[in-house]
Design an enzyme around this catalytic site. Structure first.
Site, PDB file in Angstrom:
ATOM      1  N   PRO A 233       8.294 -10.679  -4.210  1.00 12.17           N
ATOM      2  CA  PRO A 233       8.669 -11.946  -3.566  1.00 12.17           C
ATOM      3  C   PRO A 233       7.745 -13.067  -4.042  1.00 12.17           C
ATOM      4  O   PRO A 233       6.623 -13.216  -3.562  1.00 12.17           O
ATOM      5  CB  PRO A 233       8.498 -11.654  -2.071  1.00 12.17           C
ATOM      6  CG  PRO A 233       7.484 -10.555  -2.019  1.00 12.17           C
ATOM      7  CD  PRO A 233       7.639  -9.743  -3.268  1.00 12.17           C
ATOM      8  N   ASP A 415       2.308 -13.088  -5.434  1.00 14.18           N
ATOM      9  CA  ASP A 415       3.067 -12.018  -4.794  1.00 14.18           C
ATOM     10  C   ASP A 415       2.847 -12.195  -3.296  1.00 14.18           C
ATOM     11  O   ASP A 415       1.760 -11.933  -2.785  1.00 14.18           O
ATOM     12  CB  ASP A 415       2.547 -10.665  -5.283  1.00 14.18           C
ATOM     13  CG  ASP A 415       3.299  -9.484  -4.686  1.00 14.18           C
ATOM     14  OD1 ASP A 415       3.991  -9.665  -3.661  1.00 14.18           O
ATOM     15  OD2 ASP A 415       3.177  -8.370  -5.220  1.00 14.18           O
ATOM     16  N   HIS A 416       3.886 -12.651  -2.584  1.00  7.42           N
ATOM     17  CA  HIS A 416       3.708 -13.024  -1.174  1.00  7.42           C
ATOM     18  C   HIS A 416       3.325 -11.828  -0.304  1.00  7.42           C
ATOM     19  O   HIS A 416       2.854 -12.003   0.821  1.00  7.42           O
ATOM     20  CB  HIS A 416       4.992 -13.683  -0.647  1.00  7.42           C
ATOM     21  CG  HIS A 416       4.747 -14.728   0.388  1.00  7.42           C
ATOM     22  ND1 HIS A 416       3.659 -14.699   1.236  1.00  7.42           N
ATOM     23  CD2 HIS A 416       5.449 -15.835   0.733  1.00  7.42           C
ATOM     24  CE1 HIS A 416       3.708 -15.739   2.051  1.00  7.42           C
ATOM     25  NE2 HIS A 416       4.774 -16.447   1.763  1.00  7.42           N
ATOM     26  N   ARG A 417       3.523 -10.618  -0.804  1.00  7.48           N
ATOM     27  CA  ARG A 417       3.097  -9.442  -0.047  1.00  7.48           C
ATOM     28  C   ARG A 417       1.575  -9.332  -0.017  1.00  7.48           C
ATOM     29  O   ARG A 417       0.993  -8.808   0.951  1.00  7.48           O
ATOM     30  CB  ARG A 417       3.678  -8.166  -0.657  1.00  7.48           C
ATOM     31  CG  ARG A 417       5.202  -8.106  -0.696  1.00  7.48           C
ATOM     32  CD  ARG A 417       5.677  -6.940  -1.544  1.00  7.48           C
ATOM     33  NE  ARG A 417       5.184  -7.034  -2.922  1.00  7.48           N
ATOM     34  CZ  ARG A 417       5.420  -6.118  -3.861  1.00  7.48           C
ATOM     35  NH1 ARG A 417       6.156  -5.057  -3.567  1.00  7.48           N
ATOM     36  NH2 ARG A 417       4.954  -6.266  -5.081  1.00  7.48           N
TER      37      ARG A 417
END
Length: 443
Positions: A233, A415-417
């Protein structure tokens, strides 16, 4: 028994490779450790040594042909050993419907190839969906119909990334065991599939184009980009950095460079580029914001102790990202000279796998092409990549007055995680402070 020579796995992404040239001909005497042939992978050219001494025979690995990893390409016969026996099986690529079984390599094979697998082909059950065990388990747990998922693995095999993308995209779920079959009108929702080659070519007038087959590098780049965009994401942050102080410092450091003797005469010991200073600044920013120096895994966050910065380098047919290891601990002159060496060997396709695999972040600079700003795609296992635009004179407001400054736009993809918006903003803010106060690059 003759010693089997196989095509080794020299890159973690490698499924097939091509022999670019043999250094010995059929029937030649070779010694253990002699360079037998050169492999051209999607990213580099690697020389492979002979695993034993003897006579080279039954060369089945042809130059310029895709050969599966682990497939035999020749055999080495010991002195006096019968060479008139039937030739072993050919190393030609196998049919598409296959199952993999592992075959151990000889202990004398090249160290870089010790993880190779021999690909042995057996027919898949008629109508069966090819999928990895992990993909099957994930699909079963999510209640997904495997037949509705397009596989991106070898020979169309469904892999973990395909199932995760299907979950995110809402692929139809499988019917419970024992449930009546749905009527044709209520069939599962169609999945979006890429256009076939034939469908694409029909859109163009016959004779108005040339077809250039994809090489291994372009195939790998395409697969990795699909994997990155479908499983990561992405979140983007952009800000402007003023470069005037950095450009002044760079000019002063280059002017003060000591001279060294070479075959071409006396030359400066280093010549810093803006990109060298950006690499160092990104590394220092990650040290200042250690929570952003991370990689995502499904079970844990990988927190890195050093900043290993990959740098995108354009080479014929694609790009590669050699890594400056522990860039946070290296001086600008060391980074500059190391980067020049890595870039030169990248273009010659002479990098070793450990020189372009891994890393904790990356920098992609298109400023030299006049690009003002852009967003780069994250290269797993990185959680960030910095896209760097051109430095250009712009009007800025300082103290209520309009002044001219050299400004560079940078965009951080995260990486939004692993890196949330606030954390990414903190990292980018640290980078900006270092760039605009470049003396910190010297401490």
């Amino acid at each position: 028994m003759p010693v089997e020579v196989i095509l080794p796995k020299v890159d973690m992404d490698m499924a097939t490779g091509q022999i670019s040239r043999w250094f010995f001909e059929e029937g030649a005497a070779v010694k253990q450790g002699d360079v037998l042939f050169e492999i051209e992978t999607d990213k580099a050219a690697m020389e492979i040594d002979a695993p034993a001494s003897g006579t080279l025979r039954n060369i089945t690995g042809k130059e310029g042909v895709d050969i599966p990893v682990g497939a035999p390409v020749a055999w080495i016969y010991a002195e006096g050993e019968d060479a008139g026996a039937p030739a072993p099986a050919s190393a030609e690529p196998q049919p598409a419907a296959t199952a993999k079984t592992e075959t151990p390599m000889s202990s004398s094979q090249d160290k870089a190839a010790q993880t190779a697998l021999a690909v042995q082909e057996t027919p898949a059950p008629a109508g069966a969906v090819r999928a990895t065990p992990l993909a099957r388990r994930l699909a079963r747990e999510a209640g997904l119909d495997l037949s509705a998922i397009t596989g991106s693995g070898p020979h169309g095999r469904v892999v973990k990334a395909d199932v995760e993308a299907a979950i995110a995209g809402g692929v139809a779920k499988a019917a419970p065991a024992g449930a009546p079959a749905a009527a044709p009108a209520a069939a599962q929702a169609p999945t979006v599939k890429p256009m076939s080659d034939e469908a694409v070519l029909k859109l163009f007038e016959e004779g108005s184009y040339d077809l250039v087959p994809h090489d291994n590098m372009r195939k790998t780049i395409a697969r990795r980009l699909v994997e990155a965009k479908s499983t990561i994401p992405h979140f983007y942050l952009t800000l402007d950095c003023e470069l005037d102080a950095l450009l002044k410092l760079r000019s002063e450091l280059n002017a003060a460079a000591p001279m060294k003797k070479t075959e071409k005469g006396d030359v400066p010991a280093y010549k810093l580029s803006v990109n060298d200073m950006i690499i160092k600044a990104m590394a220092q920013a990650l040290v200042a914001v250690p929570d952003a120096n991370a990689s995502w895994t499904e079970t844990a966050m990988v927190k890195h102790k050093h900043a290993d910065v990959g740098v995108a380098v354009s080479i014929p047919g694609g790009l590669i990202t050699p890594i400056v290891r522990k860039a946070d601990q290296k001086t600008l002159s060391v980074i500059s000279n190391e980067m020049k060496d890595l870039a030169r060997r990248a273009r010659d396709r002479k990098l070793k796998p450990e020189e372009y695999q891994g890393g904790t972040t990356a920098v992609s600079n298109l400023g030299m092409f006049g690009i003002k700003d852009f967003a780069a795609v994250i290269n797993p296992p990185h959680a960030t990549i910095l896209a760097v635009g051109a430095g250009e004179e712009r009007a800025v407001v300082k103290g209520g007055e309009i002044k001219i400054a050299t400004v560079m736009s940078v965009t951080l993809s995260t990486d939004h995680r692993a890196v949330d918006g606030a954390l990414g903003a903190e990292l980018l803010g640290a980078f900006k402070r270092i760039i605009e106060n470049p003396m910190t690059l010297l401490v």
